[in-house]
Design a protein around this motif. Structure first.
Motif, PDB file in Angstrom:
ATOM      1  N   VAL A   1       8.562  12.729 -15.831  1.00 46.73           N
ATOM      2  CA  VAL A   1       9.703  12.225 -15.328  1.00 46.73           C
ATOM      3  C   VAL A   1       9.615  11.955 -13.856  1.00 46.73           C
ATOM      4  CG1 VAL A   1      11.316  13.279 -17.003  1.00 46.73           C
ATOM      5  CG2 VAL A   1      10.576  14.785 -15.180  1.00 46.73           C
ATOM      6  N   TYR A   2       8.517  12.669 -13.056  1.00 47.33           N
ATOM      7  CA  TYR A   2       8.632  12.324 -11.718  1.00 47.33           C
ATOM      8  C   TYR A   2       7.689  11.135 -11.451  1.00 47.33           C
ATOM      9  CZ  TYR A   2      10.117  16.722  -9.812  1.00 47.33           C
ATOM     10  OH  TYR A   2      10.979  18.089  -9.112  1.00 47.33           O
ATOM     11  N   MET A   3       6.915  10.674 -12.303  1.00 49.99           N
ATOM     12  CA  MET A   3       6.428   9.425 -12.326  1.00 49.99           C
ATOM     13  C   MET A   3       7.082   8.287 -12.477  1.00 49.99           C
ATOM     14  SD  MET A   3       2.541  10.265 -14.356  1.00 49.99           S
ATOM     15  CE  MET A   3       2.302   8.913 -14.214  1.00 49.99           C
ATOM     16  N   ILE A   4       8.116   8.310 -13.458  1.00 53.51           N
ATOM     17  CA  ILE A   4       9.151   7.398 -13.764  1.00 53.51           C
ATOM     18  C   ILE A   4      10.297   7.029 -12.465  1.00 53.51           C
ATOM     19  CG2 ILE A   4      11.153   6.988 -14.906  1.00 53.51           C
ATOM     20  CD1 ILE A   4       9.965   8.397 -17.334  1.00 53.51           C
ATOM     21  N   ALA A   5      10.327   8.173 -11.960  1.00 52.30           N
ATOM     22  CA  ALA A   5      11.127   8.182 -10.517  1.00 52.30           C
ATOM     23  C   ALA A   5      10.373   7.630  -9.525  1.00 52.30           C
ATOM     24  CB  ALA A   5      11.411   9.556 -10.498  1.00 52.30           C
ATOM     25  N   ALA A   6       9.290   7.657  -9.344  1.00 50.96           N
ATOM     26  CA  ALA A   6       8.270   7.321  -8.551  1.00 50.96           C
ATOM     27  C   ALA A   6       8.071   5.645  -8.628  1.00 50.96           C
ATOM     28  CB  ALA A   6       6.983   7.815  -8.229  1.00 50.96           C
ATOM     29  N   GLY A   7       7.904   5.269  -9.893  1.00 51.42           N
ATOM     30  CA  GLY A   7       8.146   3.793 -10.191  1.00 51.42           C
ATOM     31  C   GLY A   7       9.162   3.043  -9.873  1.00 51.42           C
TER      32      GLY A   7
ATOM     33  N   PHE B   1       0.824  -1.232  -0.099  1.00 47.50           N
ATOM     34  CA  PHE B   1      -0.048   0.005   0.081  1.00 47.50           C
ATOM     35  C   PHE B   1       0.772   1.308  -0.163  1.00 47.50           C
ATOM     36  CE2 PHE B   1      -2.494  -3.501   2.178  1.00 47.50           C
ATOM     37  CZ  PHE B   1      -3.548  -3.343   1.334  1.00 47.50           C
ATOM     38  N   THR B   2       1.924   1.074   0.668  1.00 52.51           N
ATOM     39  CA  THR B   2       2.948   2.123   0.761  1.00 52.51           C
ATOM     40  C   THR B   2       3.416   2.637  -0.765  1.00 52.51           C
ATOM     41  OG1 THR B   2       3.615   1.466   2.858  1.00 52.51           O
ATOM     42  CG2 THR B   2       5.100   3.082   1.684  1.00 52.51           C
ATOM     43  N   VAL B   3       3.544   1.571  -1.544  1.00 48.42           N
ATOM     44  CA  VAL B   3       4.364   1.612  -2.920  1.00 48.42           C
ATOM     45  C   VAL B   3       3.096   2.482  -3.698  1.00 48.42           C
ATOM     46  CG1 VAL B   3       4.868   0.384  -5.140  1.00 48.42           C
ATOM     47  CG2 VAL B   3       5.638  -0.187  -2.927  1.00 48.42           C
ATOM     48  N   VAL B   4       2.020   2.043  -3.495  1.00 53.15           N
ATOM     49  CA  VAL B   4       0.757   2.669  -4.366  1.00 53.15           C
ATOM     50  C   VAL B   4       0.699   4.090  -3.976  1.00 53.15           C
ATOM     51  CG1 VAL B   4      -1.737   2.647  -4.819  1.00 53.15           C
ATOM     52  CG2 VAL B   4      -0.320   0.452  -4.652  1.00 53.15           C
ATOM     53  N   SER B   5       0.551   4.448  -2.749  1.00 57.38           N
ATOM     54  CA  SER B   5       0.356   5.762  -2.338  1.00 57.38           C
ATOM     55  C   SER B   5       1.498   6.652  -2.501  1.00 57.38           C
ATOM     56  CB  SER B   5       0.113   5.787  -1.032  1.00 57.38           C
ATOM     57  OG  SER B   5       1.389   5.351  -0.125  1.00 57.38           O
ATOM     58  N   TYR B   6       2.824   6.254  -2.824  1.00 55.44           N
ATOM     59  CA  TYR B   6       3.865   6.955  -3.139  1.00 55.44           C
ATOM     60  C   TYR B   6       3.673   7.333  -4.396  1.00 55.44           C
ATOM     61  CZ  TYR B   6       8.669   8.606  -3.775  1.00 55.44           C
ATOM     62  OH  TYR B   6       9.818   9.188  -4.151  1.00 55.44           O
ATOM     63  N   PHE B   7       3.438   6.400  -5.519  1.00 58.61           N
ATOM     64  CA  PHE B   7       3.302   6.691  -6.858  1.00 58.61           C
ATOM     65  C   PHE B   7       2.414   7.852  -7.163  1.00 58.61           C
ATOM     66  CE2 PHE B   7       1.260   6.068 -11.228  1.00 58.61           C
ATOM     67  CZ  PHE B   7       2.391   5.941 -12.011  1.00 58.61           C
ATOM     68  N   PHE B   8       1.121   7.579  -6.337  1.00 56.84           N
ATOM     69  CA  PHE B   8       0.025   8.523  -6.679  1.00 56.84           C
ATOM     70  C   PHE B   8       0.510  10.034  -6.346  1.00 56.84           C
ATOM     71  CE2 PHE B   8      -2.687   4.938  -7.698  1.00 56.84           C
ATOM     72  CZ  PHE B   8      -3.083   5.336  -8.934  1.00 56.84           C
ATOM     73  N   MET B   9       1.396  10.082  -5.288  1.00 60.15           N
ATOM     74  CA  MET B   9       1.809  11.256  -4.812  1.00 60.15           C
ATOM     75  C   MET B   9       2.465  12.095  -5.698  1.00 60.15           C
ATOM     76  SD  MET B   9       4.117  11.576  -0.991  1.00 60.15           S
ATOM     77  CE  MET B   9       5.686  11.629  -1.727  1.00 60.15           C
ATOM     78  N   TRP B  10       3.230  11.623  -6.971  1.00 56.49           N
ATOM     79  CA  TRP B  10       3.916  12.244  -7.809  1.00 56.49           C
ATOM     80  C   TRP B  10       3.157  12.189  -9.229  1.00 56.49           C
ATOM     81  CZ3 TRP B  10       7.960  14.591  -6.070  1.00 56.49           C
ATOM     82  CH2 TRP B  10       8.783  14.354  -4.833  1.00 56.49           C
ATOM     83  N   TYR B  11       1.789  11.739  -9.113  1.00 61.90           N
ATOM     84  CA  TYR B  11       1.139  12.136 -10.319  1.00 61.90           C
ATOM     85  C   TYR B  11       0.291  13.180 -10.491  1.00 61.90           C
ATOM     86  CZ  TYR B  11      -2.823  10.919 -13.365  1.00 61.90           C
ATOM     87  OH  TYR B  11      -3.715  10.764 -14.443  1.00 61.90           O
ATOM     88  N   LEU B  12       0.509  13.683 -11.610  1.00 63.23           N
ATOM     89  CA  LEU B  12      -0.144  15.206 -12.011  1.00 63.23           C
ATOM     90  C   LEU B  12      -1.413  14.769 -12.389  1.00 63.23           C
ATOM     91  CD1 LEU B  12       0.604  18.107 -11.915  1.00 63.23           C
ATOM     92  CD2 LEU B  12       1.070  17.858 -14.300  1.00 63.23           C
ATOM     93  N   PRO B  13      -2.611  15.042 -11.849  1.00 59.26           N
ATOM     94  CA  PRO B  13      -3.812  14.752 -12.313  1.00 59.26           C
ATOM     95  C   PRO B  13      -4.276  15.859 -13.258  1.00 59.26           C
ATOM     96  CG  PRO B  13      -4.094  15.777 -10.202  1.00 59.26           C
ATOM     97  CD  PRO B  13      -2.428  15.565 -10.258  1.00 59.26           C
ATOM     98  N   PRO B  14      -5.122  15.357 -14.193  1.00 59.21           N
ATOM     99  CA  PRO B  14      -5.690  16.142 -15.265  1.00 59.21           C
ATOM    100  C   PRO B  14      -6.301  17.544 -14.704  1.00 59.21           C
ATOM    101  CG  PRO B  14      -6.958  14.178 -15.263  1.00 59.21           C
ATOM    102  CD  PRO B  14      -5.854  14.151 -14.159  1.00 59.21           C
ATOM    103  N   PHE B  15      -6.888  17.414 -13.496  1.00 59.46           N
ATOM    104  CA  PHE B  15      -7.908  18.724 -12.891  1.00 59.46           C
ATOM    105  C   PHE B  15      -6.905  19.729 -12.463  1.00 59.46           C
ATOM    106  CE2 PHE B  15      -8.295  14.633 -10.593  1.00 59.46           C
ATOM    107  CZ  PHE B  15      -7.602  15.116  -9.389  1.00 59.46           C
ATOM    108  N   VAL B  16      -7.149  20.813 -12.183  1.00 58.72           N
ATOM    109  CA  VAL B  16      -6.363  21.769 -11.583  1.00 58.72           C
ATOM    110  C   VAL B  16      -7.300  22.139 -10.217  1.00 58.72           C
ATOM    111  CG1 VAL B  16      -5.451  24.086 -11.729  1.00 58.72           C
ATOM    112  CG2 VAL B  16      -5.613  22.620 -13.802  1.00 58.72           C
ATOM    113  N   SER B  17      -8.380  22.257 -10.293  1.00 54.81           N
ATOM    114  CA  SER B  17      -9.091  22.887  -8.966  1.00 54.81           C
ATOM    115  C   SER B  17      -8.792  21.913  -7.784  1.00 54.81           C
ATOM    116  CB  SER B  17     -10.274  23.210  -9.212  1.00 54.81           C
ATOM    117  OG  SER B  17     -11.112  22.154  -9.555  1.00 54.81           O
TER     118      SER B  17
END
Length: 462
Positions: free
Chosen positions: A195-201, A98-114
């Motif tokens: 590049v941040y998502m690659i590093a997270a993986g 679960f730590t691995v999954v949460s870490y990856f999404f911590m560096w994911y840039l979501p398509p929405f801004v608000s």
């Protein structure tokens, strides 16, 4: 895993393999923590385009959630029953995926801004809470590897060396992979977030490798001092007793200030290099210099504290103060690398000492409170709670200061007020925190002589 020759009191010495496996198991947390410490603030500001105020909320609330999880984790872990693989190991195994999954999404840039602030707040909080669920049993595991103080100190030195190497790997990997997002030619464009998502993986894969090595290479022992008739200490009562234990209070007060200073240096260093010192093209190499210096100096500090004592070794933490001030006043590349090297020496001392001194405090408490068990996780969880809270408050205040002085996300040149603020956050504030922390440590009562007396008394008790 713990085969070897006999130590004092008939205790079998830990093998080098066992110590290495224990040390490697904790490295992934440091790899991820290092990447977040050095890069999360600049990622939130310049990649996700979150305002400094919102970034300060994410950093502070995230750290606070991890801190609050510490006593909660300590409570449930202290209630855990012994299993075939130990009492602490199941917690570490369960939380890692679960730590691995949460870490990856911590560096994911979501398509929405608000809703980006909420996104990063949720996943950073989850990540901090899960790393706590790993770190509390992992750090307490030191007490269940061996009853011999020298063996525990040796295992702690292995662990700190590997954790600093993990910090180095995290910062180096992250720095090399994401450096392209912060070079000057990207300054007026939207920097690439992929590049941040690659590093997270990549870092997620290191997590899985580390837990496998820890599980296969380390054998957890049950409490060697406790009798079957001894009752587990109630968590709230144990927490109250630890807060009244003088050596623990002084040690914690000292290192929560020192760790906050180190955290401020880490989180603002890249911003300082980018916006205040014209070292934009050097920051990833400066970070590597700091961490290589830390890694290679851990064995030196281990030998130093064995020969001259743990309190004496604390003087090395103060070395970073004059050099950080020099970097702020004379920001040229040659000096910057020298400052990075000396800072690494100081950071190594600040990492090794508290984890080497905490088992001594636990032993001292055990001697004063015989026929109680389960207090180890209370000590470790509450210590991490206080240091995380202090770091979270420091990060929140530093980001709020940048907001107050007019930091503008994603622009090449910041105002003079922002530059002055970064210099204060890198130089003056850490210097004051370290000096106050070292002053408190002067009153820490456990000496090398009292450690030996405690060791003999515990051997009689056992």
């Amino acid at each position: 895993a713990a085969r070897g020759s006999e130590g004092s009191g008939g205790e079998r010495r830990l093998s080098v393999c066992s110590k290495l496996c224990y040390a490697i198991g904790g490295a992934p947390n440091q790899v991820a923590g290092s990447a977040a410490s050095f890069f999360l603030q600049i990622y939130l500001l310049d990649i996700a385009h979150i305002t400094p105020f919102h970034a300060s909320l994410v950093l502070f609330i995230g750290k606070a959630s991890g801190a609050v999880t510490d006593p909660v984790a300590g409570f449930f872990i202290s209630k855990s029953r012994w299993t075939k693989i130990g009492r602490l190991m199941p917690w570490m195994l369960a939380c890692t995926p679960f730590t691995v999954v949460s870490y990856f999404f911590m560096w994911y840039l979501p398509p929405f801004v608000s809703g980006r602030v909420v996104w990063y707040l949720i996943f950073y909080c989850i990540f901090q809470a899960l790393t706590t669920l790993f770190q509390v049993p992992y750090s307490a595991l030191t007490m269940f590897l061996s009853t011999d103080q020298k063996e525990r100190d040796s295992a702690t030195a292995y662990r700190m060396t590997m954790e600093v190497l993990g910090t180095l790997v995290g910062a180096a990997l992250q720095g090399q992979i994401v450096a392209s997002a912060h070079l000057s030619h990207h300054c007026t464009l939207n920097p690439p977030a992929k590049v941040y998502m690659i590093a997270a993986g990549v870092i997620g894969g290191i997590y899985l490798l580390g837990i496998i090595i820890l599980f296969l290479g380390v054998k957890e022992k049950d409490d060697p001092y406790a009798l079957s008739s001894d009752a587990a200490i109630p968590f709230c009562k144990g927490l109250g007793l630890t807060m009244k234990h003088g050596p623990y209070v002084k040690l914690t007060a000292s290192f929560l200030l020192i760790s906050a200073a180190v955290q401020l240096e880490q989180s603002n260093f890249i911003l300082f290099c980018t916006h205040a010192a014209d070292l934009r093209n050097h920051f990833q190499y400066l970070v590597v210099t700091i961490l290589v210096s830390s890694a290679v100096s851990i064995p030196f500090w281990q030998k130093f504290l064995q020969r001259f004592g743990k309190k004496c070794a604390a003087c090395g933490i103060s070395w970073m103060i004059p050099f950080a001030v020099m970097l702020v006043t004379i920001p040229n590349p040659i000096l910057a690398y020298f400052v990075a090297f000396v800072s690494g020496l100081s950071i190594a001392a600040s990492l090794l000492l508290p984890w080497s001194m905490l088992p001594d405090v636990v032993d001292d408490f055990r001697l004063q409170n015989p026929h109680r068990k389960g207090h180890e996780t209370i000590f470790y969880s509450s210590y991490v709670f206080f240091t995380k809270m202090s770091a979270g408050i420091g990060l929140g205040i530093s980001a709020a200061c940048l907001e107050f002085t007019g930091y503008k996300p994603g622009i090449c040149r910041q105002s003079k007020d922002v530059i002055l603020t970064l210099k204060i956050l890198i130089g003056a504030v850490p210097a004051v925190l370290i000096l106050v922390g070292l002053f408190i440590l002067l009153f820490y009562p456990i000496t090398e002589e009292s450690r030996k007396e405690t060791k003999l008394a515990l051997e009689v008790l056992r």
